[in-house]
Design a protein around this motif. Structure first.
Motif, PDB file in Angstrom:
ATOM      1  N   MET A  92       0.814  -1.212   0.000  1.00  0.00           N
ATOM      2  CA  MET A  92       0.000   0.000   0.000  1.00  0.00           C
ATOM      3  C   MET A  92       0.847   1.262   0.000  1.00  0.00           C
ATOM      4  O   MET A  92       0.319   2.365   0.037  1.00  0.00           O
ATOM      5  N   GLY A  93       2.173   1.092  -0.057  1.00  0.00           N
ATOM      6  CA  GLY A  93       3.061   2.243  -0.147  1.00  0.00           C
ATOM      7  C   GLY A  93       3.631   2.696   1.183  1.00  0.00           C
ATOM      8  O   GLY A  93       4.244   3.747   1.277  1.00  0.00           O
ATOM      9  N   MET A  94       3.422   1.907   2.218  1.00  0.00           N
ATOM     10  CA  MET A  94       3.932   2.260   3.541  1.00  0.00           C
ATOM     11  C   MET A  94       5.303   1.608   3.715  1.00  0.00           C
ATOM     12  O   MET A  94       5.420   0.496   4.207  1.00  0.00           O
ATOM     13  N   HIS A  95       6.327   2.344   3.311  1.00  0.00           N
ATOM     14  CA  HIS A  95       7.685   1.803   3.308  1.00  0.00           C
ATOM     15  C   HIS A  95       8.481   2.189   4.545  1.00  0.00           C
ATOM     16  O   HIS A  95       9.663   1.889   4.630  1.00  0.00           O
ATOM     17  N   SER A 144       5.127   5.394  12.591  1.00  0.00           N
ATOM     18  CA  SER A 144       4.255   4.526  11.800  1.00  0.00           C
ATOM     19  C   SER A 144       3.787   3.329  12.619  1.00  0.00           C
ATOM     20  O   SER A 144       2.665   2.867  12.466  1.00  0.00           O
ATOM     21  N   ALA A 183      -3.390   4.722   8.857  1.00  0.00           N
ATOM     22  CA  ALA A 183      -2.477   4.433   7.751  1.00  0.00           C
ATOM     23  C   ALA A 183      -3.230   4.375   6.429  1.00  0.00           C
ATOM     24  O   ALA A 183      -2.751   4.875   5.411  1.00  0.00           O
ATOM     25  N   CYS A 184      -4.404   3.769   6.440  1.00  0.00           N
ATOM     26  CA  CYS A 184      -5.200   3.667   5.217  1.00  0.00           C
ATOM     27  C   CYS A 184      -5.626   5.050   4.735  1.00  0.00           C
ATOM     28  O   CYS A 184      -5.593   5.329   3.531  1.00  0.00           O
ATOM     29  N   VAL A 207      -4.106   7.938   5.245  1.00  0.00           N
ATOM     30  CA  VAL A 207      -2.934   8.662   4.741  1.00  0.00           C
ATOM     31  C   VAL A 207      -2.512   8.159   3.366  1.00  0.00           C
ATOM     32  O   VAL A 207      -2.107   8.930   2.505  1.00  0.00           O
ATOM     33  N   HIS A 208      -2.642   6.843   3.152  1.00  0.00           N
ATOM     34  CA  HIS A 208      -2.154   6.237   1.916  1.00  0.00           C
ATOM     35  C   HIS A 208      -3.248   5.976   0.883  1.00  0.00           C
ATOM     36  O   HIS A 208      -2.987   5.383  -0.165  1.00  0.00           O
TER      37      HIS A 208
END
Length: 70
Positions: A26-29, A36, A44-45, A47-48
Motif C-alpha cells: 500500500m506504499g507504507m515503506h 508509523s 495508515a489507510c 494517509v495512503h
C-alpha cells in the motif's frame, strides 16, 4: 489475533512480521519508524488512500508466521 481498524500497526507486526508485505504493497515503506508503528490501521489507510476494509480482509486472511511460531 483479529486485526481491526483500531489495531496499531506495531501490534500487528509484533504478532506476525510477515504482515509487513501488505503494508509495503500500500506504499507504507517506513514500517521501522516509531511513528508509523504507533498508527492505527485506519490512520495508515487514510494517509495512503487505501480501502481499510480491503486491507483488513487481507491481514486477517493471511496465513503466515503466526501459525509457524505459535
Amino acid at each position: 489475533m483479529t486485526i481491526t481498524k483500531d489495531t496499531l500497526i506495531g501490534e500487528a507486526l509484533d504478532y506476525d512480521v510477515t504482515l509487513s508485505k501488505y503494508f509495503m504493497e500500500m506504499g507504507m515503506h517506513c514500517l521501522g519508524c516509531p511513528a508509523s508503528r504507533g498508527e492505527t490501521i485506519e490512520q495508515a489507510c487514510e494517509v495512503h488512500g487505501v480501502d481499510c476494509d480491503d486491507l483488513l480482509k487481507k491481514l486477517n486472511a493471511h496465513d503466515g508466521a503466526k501459525n509457524v511460531l505459535r
